[in-house]
Write an enzyme that holds these catalytic residues in place. Sequence first.
Site, PDB file in Angstrom:
ATOM      1  N   SER A 158       0.784  -1.225   0.000  1.00 39.23           N
ATOM      2  CA  SER A 158       0.000   0.000   0.000  1.00 39.23           C
ATOM      3  C   SER A 158       0.825   1.289   0.000  1.00 39.23           C
ATOM      4  O   SER A 158       1.867   1.304  -0.615  1.00 39.23           O
ATOM      5  CB  SER A 158      -0.900  -0.004   1.225  1.00 39.23           C
ATOM      6  OG  SER A 158      -1.640   1.151   1.329  1.00 39.23           O
ATOM      7  N   ASP A 205      -9.856  -1.274  -6.018  1.00 35.26           N
ATOM      8  CA  ASP A 205      -9.178  -0.713  -4.852  1.00 35.26           C
ATOM      9  C   ASP A 205      -9.756   0.671  -4.566  1.00 35.26           C
ATOM     10  O   ASP A 205      -9.760   1.545  -5.428  1.00 35.26           O
ATOM     11  CB  ASP A 205      -7.673  -0.619  -5.126  1.00 35.26           C
ATOM     12  CG  ASP A 205      -6.868  -0.252  -3.888  1.00 35.26           C
ATOM     13  OD1 ASP A 205      -7.318   0.605  -3.107  1.00 35.26           O
ATOM     14  OD2 ASP A 205      -5.771  -0.817  -3.715  1.00 35.26           O
ATOM     15  N   HIS A 235      -8.476  -2.930  -1.222  1.00 34.76           N
ATOM     16  CA  HIS A 235      -7.173  -2.399  -0.834  1.00 34.76           C
ATOM     17  C   HIS A 235      -6.530  -3.329   0.188  1.00 34.76           C
ATOM     18  O   HIS A 235      -6.964  -3.411   1.332  1.00 34.76           O
ATOM     19  CB  HIS A 235      -7.332  -0.995  -0.241  1.00 34.76           C
ATOM     20  CG  HIS A 235      -6.026  -0.320   0.052  1.00 34.76           C
ATOM     21  ND1 HIS A 235      -5.183   0.117  -0.954  1.00 34.76           N
ATOM     22  CD2 HIS A 235      -5.413  -0.011   1.219  1.00 34.76           C
ATOM     23  CE1 HIS A 235      -4.122   0.675  -0.412  1.00 34.76           C
ATOM     24  NE2 HIS A 235      -4.233   0.600   0.905  1.00 34.76           N
TER      25      HIS A 235
END
Length: 371
Positions: free
Chosen positions: A238, A306, A335
């Site tokens: 991320s 996402d 995500h």
Amino acid sequence: MDWQVLTRELSLYLESQVRVGLFGSGVGLSLVLGFGVAYACYYLSSIAKKPQLVASNNRFCRFLEEYCPVVTETYYPTIWCWEGRVQTLLRPFITSRPQVQYRNELIKTPDGGQISLDWFDNNDSLYYPDASTRPTVLLLPGLTGTSKESYILHMIHQSETLGYREGVCIQLQEDSCGWVAGSRPWRRCVVFNNRGIAGEDLLTPRTYCAANTEDLEAVIHHVHSLHPSAPFLAAGVSMGGHRQMLEKLFDMDLVMKARTIREFDKRFTSVMFGYRTIDDYYEDASPCRKLKSVGIPVLCLNSVDDVFSPGHAIPVETAKQNANVALVLTSCGGHIGFLEGIWPRKCTYMDRVFKQFVQAMFEHGNKIFSM
């Protein structure tokens, strides 16, 4: 099979069953079974899909297809929570947390700050008993993540089974992709924690910036100096509060009233690192500016649903211009979700991609551009 025709026939069947009456003999069961079949048809036709593999280098593609076949297999997200927002929200609560014992190391930075590294040395490795040449994996958690995050613990567990050493460095530069893995001619693993995260004191008024890699570079040089003969690979996932130190330079009351990430970056991050506007900061931090200069093999996993890095924001065309870059784009996953299986407590699709790619690079990386 024509799924639309099948769905229409099922709808007509259900309507006829409802007319008979829900409490008629076996009708309730028929209704449930009918809905179940219709849902399964929709899931198999519209949800479960093979990921899109984007790479301009055919040899890189062939390498991934042979040594990392999971990127070409159909991804079956958990049937009852495949939607991106649901996957994103559920993953931290539903996935298990493997037990990992770390060895902590604090390293100093030139500006007087400190970075926390959490090591998993894997000294019991049967595949690599020599610590000086044991492959090392550098793990980079998300923006506010630490070495205690469930996805980091699972990545360490995957590497442990392969006999590698790991470390968590808590000062991550968050990427727009689900995670990114790059390889160099070294190996081992350590978790990198952002300054002031994981219970460590913030010694300088400097935190995280998506466009700044000075701390990451310092960690890479430090780890390599400790194990210069060991293969080395990095995987990032991320993209905190030491208020007393920061109040000297910022109006923290105003900062903490931010309602969005953009407001926070406008009032805090962009100001801390000297950007004229928030747009200047975001432009400098965008991966679109950096993909062209990537000089080592990099695999990026991202779901097009996402919520933080949606499909329209993924720099597909830019990635196609660099032979070292490959993208794996799934239709679902959210995500850092990528949940799969009926009860997704353990391994996720992201974990499987991570394990196969790490093993492929460590054991067959020299073939990547010779296939």
